[in-house]
Write an enzyme that holds these catalytic residues in place. Sequence first.
Site, PDB file in Angstrom:
ATOM      1  N   GLU A   1       5.996  11.688   5.933  1.00  0.00           N
ATOM      2  CA  GLU A   1       6.119  10.317   5.886  1.00  0.00           C
ATOM      3  C   GLU A   1       5.637   9.849   4.389  1.00  0.00           C
ATOM      4  OE1 GLU A   1       5.192   7.395   9.860  1.00  0.00           O
ATOM      5  OE2 GLU A   1       3.864   8.774   9.092  1.00  0.00           O
TER       6      GLU A   1
ATOM      7  N   ARG B   1      -0.923  -0.402   9.408  1.00  0.00           N
ATOM      8  CA  ARG B   1      -1.108   0.471   8.654  1.00  0.00           C
ATOM      9  C   ARG B   1      -0.272  -0.249   7.398  1.00  0.00           C
ATOM     10  NH1 ARG B   1      -0.706   6.632   7.693  1.00  0.00           N
ATOM     11  NH2 ARG B   1      -1.203   6.326  10.290  1.00  0.00           N
TER      12      ARG B   1
END
Length: 810
Positions: free
Chosen positions: A761, A358
């Site tokens: 997030e 990520r």
Amino acid sequence: MNKPVADHLLRPAEPFADYHANQRQRLDAAGEGRAQDAGARVGISLPHESAVLHVTGTATYTDDIPELAGTLHCALGTSPVAAGRLLGIDLDAVRAMPGVVRVITAEDIPGVNDCGSAVPDDPILCDGEIRYLGQPVFAVVARTRDAARRAAALAKKVLRVEAAEPVLTPRQAHAKGQYVVSPMHLLRSASGRDEAGIRAAIAAAPHRLTASLDVGGQEQFYLEGQISYAIPREGRGMHVHCSTQHPSEMQHLVAHALGVPSNAVLVECRRMGGGFGGKESQSAQFACIAAVAARLLNRPVKLRLDRDDDFLITGRRHGFWYEYDVGYDDEGRILGVTLQMVSHAGHSADLSAPVMTRAVCHFDNAYWLPEVAMHGFCGKTNTQSNTAFRGFGGPQGAIAIENILDSIARKLGRDPLAVRRANFYGQDERNVTPYLQPVRDNIIHELVEQLQASSDYAARRAAVAAYNADSAVLKRGLALTPVKFGISFNVKHFNQAGALVHIYTDGSILVNHGGTEMGQGLNTKVAQVVAHELGVGFERVRCTATDTSKVANTSATAASTGADLNGKAAQDAARQLRERLAASVAARHGGQAADVRFANDQVRVGGKVLAFNTVISEAYLDRVQLWSDGFYATPGLSWDKDKMQGHPFYYFAYGAAVSEVVIDTLTGEWKLLRADILHDAGRSLNPAVDIGQVEGAFIQGMGWLTTEELVWHPKTGLLTTHAPSTYKIPTANDCPPVFNVKLFDGLNVEDSIHHSKAVGEPPLLLPFSVFFAIRDAISAAGGHQVDPPLSAPATSEAILRALAAVRQAA
């Protein structure tokens, strides 16, 4: 002459009650109140479903569950050294302690001594190799928690160890070629060239930047620590109450540790007192130990860590070390970049591989990179195994490109915002990510333009310059930074969810889904979705505890997918019920099922208006099934982990923030004076909940980048910042006195749940603006002629070091 901080910038923040009342008025003005009157149950601001329980202290967490008769308590004896070999344990001394019932070591585990999430490399209890200071070596089970802790504290005296020199930093690990997983490499060139070609493009660019950056990790610091309560059941069964974000994984790992099939283990979680990623995989060790102890003694066993042990045993956000080489033109456009990222993984793999994936996939943030080569290394160290944390590598990847662009702007003498805008992704061109996913939903241009205007960025930039010109000691800084964050699990098969919806004959509704509630409002949103689908009031719907015996094989509540996945699954179940009810109503009262309408606790058919309760009663008499399961799998995802290419994200969430700070150049102290945020939540399911998430993420991310410093003793490997006295999270006093948070007026172009967007997030990247505002203020001390070598966290000490370097160079 030195100016004081402007009084209006330090005025008290708007009281929370007034703030939320004003927000309510703004939402009503936008039509939310009218939508609710029309029967909508999504897109409106409803209180958190457990709000009253929270504020009255009656919400049940794992430690609040009444203890069964005969419950025992467990504590852990941990390693006093960071590396070496375990030679033996004087168990007699531990067993002789008052109240001790049993001492458990690795040899006592009935099944597999491993709790690794993705790679089987993480022992539940030390089996010979000592990996870090704080590693659990034995478990003490006693009649009281205090007795168990006192016996476990003998570890330093009863453990016989052969110590070795520890590896404690990612640089050390990288120098030794020591990694927990294989390195990752992603290359993309608009001209189809290899890395040599990318380096040639950098060398041929008008300007070049070569530098490094250090960014520290971050402790989750959830209010409720790690805890599990294991209760033996008949036929080798085990019921585990666990504060976890991933009940299905806990079920799987507990079953392996006990040597039983998964159907013998039930894991239940009603709510967590915070998780932030720290309870995604790392709750497993404590669930397994409690379950093993409960099985060996055939009595309920509770294991609850105190804060010090939690710090010393569990991992946290990965710290990163970067080296980069960048070529750019006179406008600040990046022409080519090579990047090396080395993460501080700790002693085992845990989730380091997907975190690095990520990070690699978020290095681009909101910017087009025509020639890019990235190399990710997960350094193996003799420290706690680092794990998931809100953002899951995305913040660590994106901050590197923001640091690069900030430096480019300073070297060119341009406004950093102008340089950022020059590098933004385009709409129909310059819109393909390094991993080859097109950016089809780009709204960053209009979002930043709106924020730039509403925050009065240009005038404030001039005001900051004027202030600094007349202030010798205090310096102000200003920064606007954007966010583009991909939503979905990088692992395709995790993007699925299930739900159960029951309607009882009194018209009340019960929902169970695979997500876990950790305070983020997931159950509130899912209940809203079900209420909306069935056309009933929110108060009719109740969400039960997450339970592996009801919805099986669930994914973790992580990657900001909780509402996306579980909301869609619950909607699917509720829709099936609505269609059955519509057919039942049409059969009884005439008309077509397709014409039946559900809204405001009423059902309309053929000119008749029926109460919802009447319809349910009639359906029950007609033997209509009043429960249904639902399922959802995110469409269109693909990922080649070897090539690091594909379509890993269903959509992107966007946002931007402007922060203004003042620093004291004599002490390194600083204060956030004002923050303006505009964030993209699509068509928000619950604006109040989403605004709260944005506010919380901003302050949490600010803490990561400014005050929360992790320090390991360079010789012993002891984490010295293992308590609130030494590890400093932000407090209410650190919130800016002016805090303007708004949701962008947009929608998700993809078919997400009611076209909303995830908001867990992405906002954690918004406080990049605080870090770069501090950097801007430091730069002002040198007349903006020197690029400040500021590392994160930007503690007062780090600010003073950067100021000294700037002054020396200037």
